[in-house]
Design a protein around this motif. Structure first.
Motif, PDB file in Angstrom:
ATOM      1  N   CYS A 141     -56.839  22.164  -1.777  1.00 64.44           N
ATOM      2  CA  CYS A 141     -56.786  21.234  -0.536  1.00 64.44           C
ATOM      3  C   CYS A 141     -58.075  20.460  -0.553  1.00 64.44           C
ATOM      4  O   CYS A 141     -58.962  20.751  -1.104  1.00 64.44           O
TER       5      CYS A 141
ATOM      6  N   ASN B  22     -49.462  26.047   6.776  1.00 60.93           N
ATOM      7  CA  ASN B  22     -48.380  25.558   6.446  1.00 60.93           C
ATOM      8  C   ASN B  22     -48.404  24.947   4.998  1.00 60.93           C
ATOM      9  O   ASN B  22     -49.727  25.040   4.248  1.00 60.93           O
ATOM     10  N   ASP B  23     -47.250  24.462   4.462  1.00 59.40           N
ATOM     11  CA  ASP B  23     -47.306  23.925   3.117  1.00 59.40           C
ATOM     12  C   ASP B  23     -48.111  22.732   3.057  1.00 59.40           C
ATOM     13  O   ASP B  23     -48.358  22.120   1.823  1.00 59.40           O
ATOM     14  N   SER B  24     -48.582  22.121   4.003  1.00 60.62           N
ATOM     15  CA  SER B  24     -49.280  20.649   4.293  1.00 60.62           C
ATOM     16  C   SER B  24     -50.895  20.919   4.154  1.00 60.62           C
ATOM     17  O   SER B  24     -51.610  20.113   3.901  1.00 60.62           O
ATOM     18  N   GLY B  25     -51.075  22.163   4.565  1.00 64.82           N
ATOM     19  CA  GLY B  25     -52.587  22.562   4.698  1.00 64.82           C
ATOM     20  C   GLY B  25     -52.770  23.762   5.510  1.00 64.82           C
ATOM     21  O   GLY B  25     -51.868  24.490   5.931  1.00 64.82           O
TER      22      GLY B  25
ATOM     23  N   LYS C  28     -56.160  19.575   3.817  1.00 66.86           N
ATOM     24  CA  LYS C  28     -54.555  18.829   3.543  1.00 66.86           C
ATOM     25  C   LYS C  28     -54.272  19.080   2.134  1.00 66.86           C
ATOM     26  O   LYS C  28     -55.188  18.786   1.168  1.00 66.86           O
ATOM     27  N   ARG C  29     -53.126  19.413   1.902  1.00 67.53           N
ATOM     28  CA  ARG C  29     -52.851  19.244   0.584  1.00 67.53           C
ATOM     29  C   ARG C  29     -52.552  17.879  -0.145  1.00 67.53           C
ATOM     30  O   ARG C  29     -52.426  16.963   0.423  1.00 67.53           O
TER      31      ARG C  29
END
Length: 186
Positions: A51, A158-161, A185-186
């Motif tokens: 990330c 979550n999948d976003s970070g 964040k990803r």
């Protein structure tokens, strides 16, 4: 041997080699949980990977300093039986940890190291998953000598970070003073 049988042999060997490579250590650059690892190894599943983050720490006047850009990478190590993370920070103060789950105590033990403060003995936090957050503690006295803990909290995962907060807390956690926070964040 003709060319078609040579191609068939190469195909079979390549297919066999590909299947053999699908082990706990070869699935990707970040690894995967070992099939015999405790289920808790998956507590860090959504953090696995890299990330881009911003790290905020306190100034001496208690205000928040300007953010420091960093990357934070998590991966499975030790054949999928543990998790390692590494931060690379723009300010040159890099760090990491090795995270092992101990089934007998049902707790994670997290051993932290830093380029800014090499030490003969690594600091250790312990804790685990509470609801949708990873919570870890280490005994630490306040500057005034009061007993307490340094609490680390991974949240909004979550999948976003994810978000991370480090805070000194009193034993009953009625007093909480955040000293460090990281947004990823990803």
């Amino acid at each position: 041997m003709n060319s078609s049988s040579t191609l068939l042999s190469i195909f079979i060997l390549t297919s066999s080699w590909s299947v053999a490579q699908d082990t706990a250590t070869d699935s990707s650059i970040f690894g995967k949980p070992h099939p015999d690892a405790p289920n808790e190894i998956r507590d860090y599943q959504q953090l696995i990977g890299t990330c881009n983050c911003q790290s905020y720490s306190r100034n001496p006047d208690k205000s928040w300093a300007e953010p420091v850009d960093m990357t934070w990478t998590f991966k499975y190590i030790m054949d999928g039986m543990a998790v390692q993370d590494e931060t690379i920070k723009e300010d040159g103060k890099h760090s990491g940890s090795i995270r092992q789950f101990h089934p007998d105590s049902a707790r994670w033990y997290v051993h932290y190291y830093s380029s800014a403060a090499p030490t003969a003995s690594l600091a250790t936090w312990e804790g685990g998953m509470e609801n949708d957050e990873i919570i870890l503690y280490r005994p630490q006295k306040a500057p005034n000598g009061m007993d307490g803990f340094y609490k680390i909290r991974f949240h909004d995962i979550n999948d976003s970070g994810f978000k991370w907060v480090g805070a000194w807390v009193s034993p009953d956690e009625r007093f909480v003073y955040e000293t460090w926070k990281i947004d990823c964040k990803r």
